[in-house]
Design a protein around this motif. Structure first.
Motif, PDB file in Angstrom:
ATOM      1  N   TRP A 220       0.857  -1.315   0.115  1.00  0.00           N
ATOM      2  CA  TRP A 220       0.097  -0.049   0.109  1.00  0.00           C
ATOM      3  C   TRP A 220       0.837   1.181   0.206  1.00  0.00           C
ATOM      4  N   LEU A 225      -0.488   1.130  -5.336  1.00  0.00           N
ATOM      5  CA  LEU A 225      -2.167   1.662  -5.485  1.00  0.00           C
ATOM      6  C   LEU A 225      -2.553   2.269  -6.760  1.00  0.00           C
ATOM      7  N   GLN A 279     -11.646   1.905   1.604  1.00  0.00           N
ATOM      8  CA  GLN A 279     -10.099   1.997   1.033  1.00  0.00           C
ATOM      9  C   GLN A 279      -9.418   3.434   1.124  1.00  0.00           C
TER      10      GLN A 279
END
Length: 307
Positions: A220, A225, A279
């Motif tokens: 992440w 991402l 998210q």
């Protein structure tokens, strides 16, 4: 720190003569020990240990030096021309342990079938496809440990690595290789793992999910991402991003290269529906704190339960 510096420090500890070469002259570790610590001193063309160096060496360097030396000797990797960074040796030790445990059996077979490139191996184990360029000692060590006679010169092989299992129920595409080297848990839970090679995802155009649900596991960070995941979605539109459960780490403290840029990319992807609200909350928190979450710090099965 590299192996040449570690060897020099060990020689100083045993009161052996250490001639100054270019590597030692450019070493930040040597400079730190000389000034401000004043534990070593340059005298003519040599380094000389000063009062207090021995206990400092024993506390900070000796255990690692002996561990690395034993590993390199045992595996016949210690050559006069060997050039290893400390982190290279640590990665090689991990690869050897995984191989000895049988965790790399399937991967080694696939490596041979794929005629994998040096840059492919670099992406797998070092998270940078150019890292092994001009690092022949590390490449040769990988050949010995993995028992592979050669690697090809092509940058991107059109081959995807899989950790298969009996009666697969779920597929997880991993950004990094780590989960594929720990086969017991995914196989126990009927999880098939895929590894395409970080950003080298063109081969996913031909991937067949066999109507199984497929998820994406990644670092992440900005690259994972905002660059790789959107590209993966173009190839596999029904793929779902897994929520991580690992602890965030400081980008600065871990010297991570994938840094968060301005909000434009985040807003563009959010408006396109790439991320859901949960998210986005985590992404915004990571950006605000200048942190990232390392893929292998997550528990794979728990991620699937929570997603």
């Amino acid at each position: 720190m590299n192996w040449t510096v570690l060897k020099a420090l060990d020689k100083l500890y045993h009161r052996e003569n250490v001639s100054i070469n270019q590597t030692l002259r450019e070493s930040g570790e040597i400079a730190y020990l000389a000034d401000p610590l004043r534990l070593i001193q340059e005298q003519g063309k040599h380094l000389v240990a000063q009062y207090g160096f021995a206990p400092f060496y024993e506390k900070h360097y000796q255990r690692n030096f002996e561990k690395y030396q034993d590993f390199l000797n045992t595996n016949n990797l210690l050559k006069s021309q060997s050039r290893f960074e400390e982190k290279d040796i640590q990665i090689l030790i991990k690869i050897k342990a995984d191989k000895d445990a049988g965790n790399l059996d399937q991967l080694r077979k696939q490596l041979a079938e794929a005629d994998e490139s040096v840059r492919g191996l670099s992406q797998m184990f070092f998270k940078n496809d150019k890292y092994l360029d001009n690092r022949s000692s590390v490449v040769d060590a990988l050949k010995v440990i993995l028992e592979v006679t050669h690697f090809s010169n092509e940058k991107d092989q059109q081959y995807m690595y899989r950790l298969e299992c009996e009666d697969p129920e779920i597929i997880v595409l991993c950004e990094n290789l780590d989960f594929l080297t720990k086969p017991n848990k995914p196989r126990k839970h009927h999880i098939e793992l895929w590894y395409a090679g970080g950003k080298n995802i063109a081969k996913l155009q031909y991937a067949q999910t066999r109507e199984l649900p497929i998820y994406y596991s990644c670092d992440w960070d900005y690259d994972g991402l905002f660059i790789i995941y959107p590209l993966v979605r173009q190839k596999i539109p029904n793929i779902k991003l897994l929520m991580p459960n690992g602890a965030p780490k400081s980008i600065a403290e871990t010297e991570h290269r994938s840094i968060w840029h301005n909000q434009a990319k985040r807003n563009e992807l959010a408006n396109a529906g790439v991320f859901n609200s949960r998210q986005l909350i985590l992404i915004d928190a990571l950006i605000a704190q200048d942190q990232w979450i390392i893929e292998e710090s997550n528990d794979l099965v728990t991620m699937l339960d929570l997603s």
